[in-house]
Design a protein around this motif. Structure first.
Motif, PDB file in Angstrom:
ATOM      1  N   GLU A 616       0.839  -1.213   0.000  1.00 33.00           N
ATOM      2  CA  GLU A 616       0.000   0.000   0.000  1.00 33.00           C
ATOM      3  C   GLU A 616       0.867   1.254   0.000  1.00 33.00           C
ATOM      4  O   GLU A 616       0.634   2.198  -0.765  1.00 33.00           O
ATOM      5  N   LEU A 617       1.895   1.267   0.831  1.00 29.52           N
ATOM      6  CA  LEU A 617       2.754   2.448   0.942  1.00 29.52           C
ATOM      7  C   LEU A 617       3.577   2.675  -0.316  1.00 29.52           C
ATOM      8  O   LEU A 617       3.813   3.820  -0.709  1.00 29.52           O
ATOM      9  N   ALA A 618       4.027   1.602  -0.965  1.00 25.38           N
ATOM     10  CA  ALA A 618       4.789   1.756  -2.199  1.00 25.38           C
ATOM     11  C   ALA A 618       3.943   2.430  -3.272  1.00 25.38           C
ATOM     12  O   ALA A 618       4.426   3.289  -4.031  1.00 25.38           O
ATOM     13  N   GLU A 619       2.672   2.063  -3.344  1.00 26.08           N
ATOM     14  CA  GLU A 619       1.784   2.683  -4.331  1.00 26.08           C
ATOM     15  C   GLU A 619       1.515   4.148  -3.980  1.00 26.08           C
ATOM     16  O   GLU A 619       1.514   5.025  -4.859  1.00 26.08           O
ATOM     17  N   ILE A 620       1.297   4.428  -2.698  1.00 24.31           N
ATOM     18  CA  ILE A 620       1.108   5.816  -2.270  1.00 24.31           C
ATOM     19  C   ILE A 620       2.340   6.654  -2.603  1.00 24.31           C
ATOM     20  O   ILE A 620       2.240   7.769  -3.124  1.00 24.31           O
ATOM     21  N   LEU A 621       3.512   6.098  -2.317  1.00 25.92           N
ATOM     22  CA  LEU A 621       4.754   6.830  -2.561  1.00 25.92           C
ATOM     23  C   LEU A 621       4.940   7.113  -4.049  1.00 25.92           C
ATOM     24  O   LEU A 621       5.368   8.214  -4.437  1.00 25.92           O
ATOM     25  N   GLU A 622       4.618   6.140  -4.888  1.00 22.08           N
ATOM     26  CA  GLU A 622       4.770   6.336  -6.332  1.00 22.08           C
ATOM     27  C   GLU A 622       3.904   7.498  -6.807  1.00 22.08           C
ATOM     28  O   GLU A 622       4.347   8.339  -7.611  1.00 22.08           O
ATOM     29  N   ILE A 623       2.694   7.600  -6.290  1.00 20.99           N
ATOM     30  CA  ILE A 623       1.791   8.694  -6.671  1.00 20.99           C
ATOM     31  C   ILE A 623       2.306  10.021  -6.129  1.00 20.99           C
ATOM     32  O   ILE A 623       2.330  11.034  -6.829  1.00 20.99           O
ATOM     33  N   ARG A 624       2.736  10.020  -4.884  1.00 17.73           N
ATOM     34  CA  ARG A 624       3.215  11.266  -4.275  1.00 17.73           C
ATOM     35  C   ARG A 624       4.442  11.797  -5.007  1.00 17.73           C
ATOM     36  O   ARG A 624       4.591  13.005  -5.198  1.00 17.73           O
ATOM     37  N   LEU A 625       5.324  10.917  -5.423  1.00 15.31           N
ATOM     38  CA  LEU A 625       6.532  11.359  -6.107  1.00 15.31           C
ATOM     39  C   LEU A 625       6.225  11.924  -7.492  1.00 15.31           C
ATOM     40  O   LEU A 625       7.028  12.682  -8.048  1.00 15.31           O
ATOM     41  N   ARG A 626       5.089  11.571  -8.042  1.00 13.61           N
ATOM     42  CA  ARG A 626       4.683  12.150  -9.324  1.00 13.61           C
ATOM     43  C   ARG A 626       4.062  13.527  -9.161  1.00 13.61           C
ATOM     44  O   ARG A 626       4.075  14.327 -10.094  1.00 13.61           O
ATOM     45  N   HIS A 627       3.492  13.793  -7.985  1.00 13.02           N
ATOM     46  CA  HIS A 627       2.754  15.047  -7.789  1.00 13.02           C
ATOM     47  C   HIS A 627       3.400  16.006  -6.790  1.00 13.02           C
ATOM     48  O   HIS A 627       3.108  17.203  -6.813  1.00 13.02           O
ATOM     49  N   TRP A 628       4.243  15.475  -5.898  1.00 13.23           N
ATOM     50  CA  TRP A 628       4.862  16.307  -4.872  1.00 13.23           C
ATOM     51  C   TRP A 628       6.375  16.098  -4.882  1.00 13.23           C
ATOM     52  O   TRP A 628       6.873  15.090  -5.394  1.00 13.23           O
ATOM     53  N   ALA A 629       7.099  17.019  -4.286  1.00 13.79           N
ATOM     54  CA  ALA A 629       8.559  16.930  -4.243  1.00 13.79           C
ATOM     55  C   ALA A 629       9.001  15.741  -3.380  1.00 13.79           C
ATOM     56  O   ALA A 629       8.319  15.387  -2.405  1.00 13.79           O
ATOM     57  N   PRO A 630      10.146  15.136  -3.703  1.00 19.15           N
ATOM     58  CA  PRO A 630      10.619  13.980  -2.917  1.00 19.15           C
ATOM     59  C   PRO A 630      10.851  14.305  -1.442  1.00 19.15           C
ATOM     60  O   PRO A 630      10.755  13.414  -0.596  1.00 19.15           O
ATOM     61  N   ASP A 631      11.190  15.582  -1.157  1.00 23.17           N
ATOM     62  CA  ASP A 631      11.451  15.937   0.244  1.00 23.17           C
ATOM     63  C   ASP A 631      10.277  16.652   0.894  1.00 23.17           C
ATOM     64  O   ASP A 631      10.441  17.262   1.963  1.00 23.17           O
ATOM     65  N   HIS A 632       9.092  16.600   0.264  1.00 24.81           N
ATOM     66  CA  HIS A 632       7.898  17.124   0.926  1.00 24.81           C
ATOM     67  C   HIS A 632       7.719  16.372   2.242  1.00 24.81           C
ATOM     68  O   HIS A 632       7.891  15.147   2.309  1.00 24.81           O
ATOM     69  N   PHE A 633       7.387  17.084   3.305  1.00 30.57           N
ATOM     70  CA  PHE A 633       7.397  16.460   4.630  1.00 30.57           C
ATOM     71  C   PHE A 633       6.459  15.259   4.696  1.00 30.57           C
ATOM     72  O   PHE A 633       6.808  14.222   5.278  1.00 30.57           O
ATOM     73  N   GLU A 634       5.274  15.366   4.094  1.00 26.77           N
ATOM     74  CA  GLU A 634       4.342  14.240   4.120  1.00 26.77           C
ATOM     75  C   GLU A 634       4.909  13.060   3.336  1.00 26.77           C
ATOM     76  O   GLU A 634       4.687  11.902   3.714  1.00 26.77           O
ATOM     77  N   THR A 635       5.647  13.343   2.257  1.00 31.72           N
ATOM     78  CA  THR A 635       6.288  12.264   1.504  1.00 31.72           C
ATOM     79  C   THR A 635       7.346  11.571   2.362  1.00 31.72           C
ATOM     80  O   THR A 635       7.480  10.336   2.334  1.00 31.72           O
ATOM     81  N   LEU A 636       8.081  12.341   3.139  1.00 32.54           N
ATOM     82  CA  LEU A 636       9.089  11.756   4.026  1.00 32.54           C
ATOM     83  C   LEU A 636       8.462  10.833   5.062  1.00 32.54           C
ATOM     84  O   LEU A 636       9.014   9.771   5.382  1.00 32.54           O
ATOM     85  N   THR A 637       7.297  11.220   5.580  1.00 32.30           N
ATOM     86  CA  THR A 637       6.654  10.358   6.580  1.00 32.30           C
ATOM     87  C   THR A 637       6.171   9.056   5.950  1.00 32.30           C
ATOM     88  O   THR A 637       6.223   7.991   6.591  1.00 32.30           O
ATOM     89  N   VAL A 638       5.723   9.113   4.697  1.00 36.09           N
ATOM     90  CA  VAL A 638       5.331   7.888   3.997  1.00 36.09           C
ATOM     91  C   VAL A 638       6.554   6.994   3.802  1.00 36.09           C
ATOM     92  O   VAL A 638       6.498   5.765   4.016  1.00 36.09           O
ATOM     93  N   ARG A 639       7.666   7.614   3.395  1.00 31.81           N
ATOM     94  CA  ARG A 639       8.898   6.845   3.194  1.00 31.81           C
ATOM     95  C   ARG A 639       9.351   6.181   4.493  1.00 31.81           C
ATOM     96  O   ARG A 639       9.799   5.018   4.480  1.00 31.81           O
TER      97      ARG A 639
END
Length: 732
Positions: A616-639
């Protein structure tokens, strides 16, 4: 100097005095300066560390405090100016003080959310340990309970207002409340009284010069005005303007100090609503007479709309008013209270009111000059209070309420085609500085309307406008991390709704109840929030449907309360249903869909199903990386959550490498004390132990334990878990 509090727009910069001398306060200013910096060889008495300036509104208490602030700031002292008009400003101001004294953002977030030590104790520990001298000013503390502890009195000395335990600090309060039992024996009190005729006469000459007459004549007028600084200011600016642009040469023209005094004598008996205090009425009557004479002069110059515009401004909350947004000429022109008024005419009216010292026009320095909310008009609190009590204003109260709500209607978010930059969405961080200015006058107007018990007579829809504005204000207060203040405001609104007979299961009231539940959730009042949400959701389903965005919002808040209480399986079931609905309503890659999916993944992780959570998290991360910066804080928490799954699944090296990358980003470094980043460091330590790097792991874990003890406390489950891991690593 200090900047506005990050993200809120709150500023604790001392206001700058105008260039005119401060008359009649030299001795008091010198006394206060000695309290801050006692002469060599002397020791300040403990009670001199907290100074209370009290007196009638408009007597110069704040101006005196400004002069003290100016001189001490020039000597290198830290100076903070906090408006004590309402609890939100006090709380936000003290939060900014703590930040300037090096409290971390995470410490502040936890303290103000009620999840760590008390904000009051945090701020005062920092103040008392500051090596640099400071001055803390609470201005306009006319409701002393705002500075009191939650379960006590100001005089207890355990609330926001305290006696400093350091000789480096001085607290200064301005207030109308001069009761000794309010402020306690541990403070020193000074009455800021009216000016002497001699000092008052000098004030008049400072403002109007000698064209209206001699200093002796000015002194006579000052005596007639009872030495009240606000009345002196009004008279001085009137005479300065009357002589700058003399119109007419009739015997009724008022251009000299004697003319003005004689005109006051003729107007004796002009009525204002009685306040219940004959002493107060007698003291303020010259103030009312002074500004009414100024408005008469403006009317004779063709600006007859100055009077109703001033009355309208007084019907908004006691705060600077962003007039470019809230005073729409089209809406004003449609009101019989104002009549036809274009942009140029409105500017002329506001400028003339400022020229006569009836209002102040200013620009908020923390905002770009081109911002629509940067330009503000402010009434003196005493002027506002007295205008609201005038017989003609009281008689037209309902009409003024309707006009105010019609003007404030411009803030609502009801047009999906409106350009985003023209909207005032309180959930958007780039709009918080605007809402800092818009919320206080709007809040005051909404509460006044609900308090009056007057339902709109000609525009029934304005009730919905008032409740929607209340919802927007609450969302702003919650967004900037003040759930306690949101709770207070929403309780007042809901109480007003009950008083005027609003059905609390109707759509606008349900929105307020939803935000009230959110305030409870953010403060950790989970059982209350759950029970309330379980009554809100069926009502919203009946009105809007199960998959309406508002219903989904309440269902998500309910799932969060369940999640926070440790009922992971129940939360997972509800979150799966919400995610499916979000797919249908908002789409699979919408921000809210992503948030719901991450909440679902967390519920799965908490139950130990790491492989499912990983997918589930890998799919969320793939979407977030397409729409948000890799170091966006919410993206970091998903990672980080994904790395936790990798660790549990044996992918230690991959998890270790990604965690090092996460913690090296600028976003993580800026939020190094955030609980999410401390959690990432704990997971990093677990990875290091798994790879045999015990020395580095011990160093990381020691830091985690230290930070969690300071931020979360010794008994918090995360602190205990980190301590257990550290003892195990050390073989203890």
């Amino acid at each position: 100097m200090t900047a506005p509090a990050p993200g809120t727009g709150f500023s604790i910069i001392p206001p700058r005095r105008n260039r005119l001398p401060l008359r009649g306060r030299d001795e008091l200013v010198e006394t206060l300066l000695r309290a801050a910096e006692p002469p060599a060889g002397t020791v300040r008495a403990p009670e001199e560390g907290t100074q209370i300036l009290f007196g009638l509104g408009g007597c110069g208490k704040s101006l005196t405090a400004q002069e003290v602030a100016r001189q001490l700031e020039e000597r290198g002292r830290l100076v903070w100016w906090i408006s004590a008009k309402d609890s939100a400003r006090v709380s936000a101001g003290m939060r900014e003080v703590a930040g300037q004294l090096q409290a971390t953002e995470n410490q502040l977030d936890l303290a103000w959310a009620g999840k760590a030590r008390s904000p009051v104790e945090l701020v005062w520990d920092l103040l008392n340990s500051s090596p640099r001298p400071w001055l803390l000013i609470f201005d306009n503390a006319d409701e002393p309970t705002l500075l009191a502890p939650a379960d006590g009195q100001v005089a207890d000395g355990t609330g926001w207002l305290r006696q400093p335990r350091t000789a480096n600090g001085l607290v200064l309060v301005t207030t109308r409340d001069g009761r000794r039992d309010t402020w306690g024996e541990w403070s020193t009190m000074y009455l800021v009284d009216e000016l002497s005729p001699e000092d008052g006469g000098q004030v008049l000459v400072d403002l109007a010069g000698t064209a209206p007459g001699t200093l002796e004549q000015a002194t006579g007028l000052a005596a007639r005005l009872k030495g009240h600084p606000l009345a002196l200011r009004g008279a001085g600016t009137y005479l300065a303007e009357a002589n700058r642009i003399p119109v007419g040469a009739t015997r009724s023209s008022i251009r000299t100090y004697d003319d003005y005094r004689e005109a006051l004598d003729r107007r004796t008996g002009t009525g204002i609503r009685r306040t219940g205090s004959s002493g107060f009425d007698m003291a303020v009557r010259p103030v009312v007479q002074s500004w009414e004479m100024s408005l008469d002069l403006l009317a004779r110059r063709g600006l007859d709309q100055a009077r109703p515009v001033l009355r309208l401004l007084a019907c908004l909350g006691d705060a600077p008013i962003p007039y470019a947004v809230l005073l729409d000429p089209v809406r004003l022109s449609a009101s019989p209270l104002i009549g036809e008024i274009g942009e140029d005419r409105l500017r002329e009216v506001l400028r003339s009111l400022a020229d006569f010292a009836l209002v102040d026009l200013g620009v908020v320095e923390s905002l770009p000059a081109q911002s629509s909310v940067a330009h503000v008009v402010t009434l003196h609190p005493l002027v506002r209070e007295l205008i609201r009590g005038l017989p003609d204003v009281v008689a037209a109260r309902a009409e003024y309420h309707e006009l105010v709500l019609d003007l404030l209607d411009a803030l609502r978010l009801r047009d999906p085609d409106r350009p985003r930059e023209e909207e005032f969405d309180p959930d958007e961080p780039d709009k918080w500085a605007s809402w800092h200015l818009l919320a206080p006058p709007t809040m005051g107007a909404v509460l006044d309307f609900l308090d009056s018990g007057d339902l709109p007579r000609t525009r029934p829809d304005l009730l919905d406008v008032a409740l929607d504005l209340a919802r927007l204000i609450a969302r702003y207060i919650l967004a900037v991390g003040l759930p306690g203040q949101a709770e207070i405001f929403l309780d007042l609104c809901l109480e007003g709704c009950r008083r005027i007979g609003v059905d609390l299961n109707d759509r606008p009231a349900l929105s307020l109840r939803h935000e009230r539940s959110r305030a409870a959730l953010e403060q950790g009042h989970l059982s209350w929030a759950e029970n309330e949400l379980r009554t809100i959701i069926p009502a919203r389903e009946a009105l809007l449907g199960r998959e309406h965005r508002n219903t989904l919002a309440s269902r998500h808040k309910l799932a969060r309360t369940i999640l926070e209480q440790g009922r992971w399986h129940d939360a997972e079931e509800e979150l799966r249903d919400i995610v499916r609905a979000e797919y249908r309503v908002r789409g699979p890659e919408d921000r809210d869909t992503m948030t719901a999916r991450h909440s679902l993944a967390r519920a799965i992780v908490y139950q130990g199903r790491y492989a499912d959570a990983h997918a589930e998290l890998a799919e969320i991360l793939e979407i977030r990386l397409r729409h948000w910066a890799p170091d966006h804080f919410e993206t970091l928490t998903v990672r980080h959550t994904l790395d936790l799954c990798r660790l549990r699944e044996g992918e230690v090296e991959e998890a270790l490498a990604d965690l090092r990358d996460i913690l090296s980003t600028d976003s993580a470094k800026r939020q190094v004390q955030h609980v999410a980043m401390i959690a990432a460091r704990h997971t990093l330590a677990e990875c290091l132990i798994a790879t045999g790097a015990n020395a580095e792991a011990e160093k990381v874990l020691s830091g985690v334990v230290k930070d969690r003890r300071r931020i979360l406390g010794d008994d918090h489950a995360d602190t205990v878990r980190a301590e257990t891991d550290l003892r195990k690593l050390r073989g203890e």
